[in-house]
Design an enzyme around this catalytic site. Structure first.
Site, PDB file in Angstrom:
ATOM      1  N   TYR A 154       0.831  -1.211   0.000  1.00  0.00           N
ATOM      2  CA  TYR A 154       0.000   0.000   0.000  1.00  0.00           C
ATOM      3  C   TYR A 154       0.866   1.262   0.000  1.00  0.00           C
ATOM      4  CZ  TYR A 154      -4.720   1.905   0.672  1.00  0.00           C
ATOM      5  OH  TYR A 154      -5.934   2.521   0.503  1.00  0.00           O
ATOM      6  N   LYS A 161      -3.747   7.886   3.283  1.00  0.00           N
ATOM      7  CA  LYS A 161      -4.929   7.573   4.093  1.00  0.00           C
ATOM      8  C   LYS A 161      -4.749   8.075   5.524  1.00  0.00           C
ATOM      9  CE  LYS A 161      -7.579   5.496   1.080  1.00  0.00           C
ATOM     10  NZ  LYS A 161      -8.828   6.133   0.604  1.00  0.00           N
TER      11      LYS A 161
END
Length: 255
Positions: A154, A161
């Site tokens: 990620y 995020k």
């Protein structure tokens, strides 16, 4: 009475029928809301086609969250379809491939900056652009992927995020006096177009259902969409700055 009866909701990020945003828009309509969608560029035509697959075809207004011109024009464009907004859904995220899939250390700032602007700063930009149409009791809901952890592959999207989650708290602070709530839903992995674009995404989704006490279906966006609809409703009048996990309970389990 339907959960969102009479409400007017702006939904970003509807690109395919598999997207979480599509299911949010569908459920919102089924629960009595009037929905307006956003899209831009080459995706605009696709969103217009997908909008016809909702229970009721929804209008689509142009919005590129990196365009100051589009942001400044948003209230006017949305105002051509509804006279106010009771809810705004932020389902926007993007990171170049060069900062995903194991490229954390090699990621260049220009690409990282793109990920942060599109995936995190855009929450503030969208909320401020829509603010002229929102009044007391309005709700802004965004989508995140639990940023407390460093996930495989990620990389800089995970950092984005984390920035998104911090942004939501500051927005909750500054918009709260206006009666506007700001919350996020942290979904488990859902096999959307955006997720499948992450190299090695199967490393995140693999085994999730086994770890989650309630189980988890990576092909089912419905639980996440229902949580978003609930946060858009009047049933959470004193909840803001919160991250609601919809992941089968995996976030609460140890390894």
């Amino acid at each position: 009475m339907p959960l969102l009866a009479g409400k007017k909701i702006l939904v970003t990020g509807v690109l395919t029928e598999g997207s979480i945003a599509f299911h949010v828009a569908r459920i919102a309509q089924e629960q009595g809301a009037e929905v307006v969608l956003t899209s831009f560029g080459r995706q605009l035509r696709l969103t217009q086609v997908i909008a016809r697959r909702l229970p009721r075809e929804a209008p689509v207004v142009e919005l590129d969250v990196t365009s100051q011109e589009d942001l400044a024009a948003l209230a006017g464009r949305v105002g051509g379809h509804v006279d106010a907004l009771d809810g705004v859904v932020h389902s926007i995220g993007f990171a170049p491939q060069s900062v995903l899939g194991g490229n954390f250390l090699s990621g260049e700032w220009t690409d990282v900056a793109t990920a942060l602007e599109v995936s995190a700063y855009s929450l503030k930009a969208l909320a401020v652009a829509a603010q002229p149409l929102m009044g007391r009791g309005s709700s802004v809901v965004g989508l995140t992927f639990d940023a407390r952890y460093a996930w495989p592959v990620y990389d800089w999207m995970g950092v984005a995020k984390a920035a998104l989650e911090a942004t939501s708290r500051y927005l909750a602070r500054d918009l709260g006096p206006e009666g506007i709530r700001v919350n996020l839903v942290a979904a488990g992995p859902v096999r959307t177009t955006a997720a499948k674009a992450i190299p090695g995404f199967e490393a995140i989704e693999g085994g999730w259902g086994a770890r989650a006490p309630l189980g988890w279906d990576v092909a089912d966006a419905e639980p996440t969409a229902r949580a978003v609809a609930a946060l858009l409703s009047d049933w959470f009048p004193a909840t803001t700055g919160e991250v609601v996990h919809v992941d089968g309970g995996a976030h609460a389990m140890g390894l």
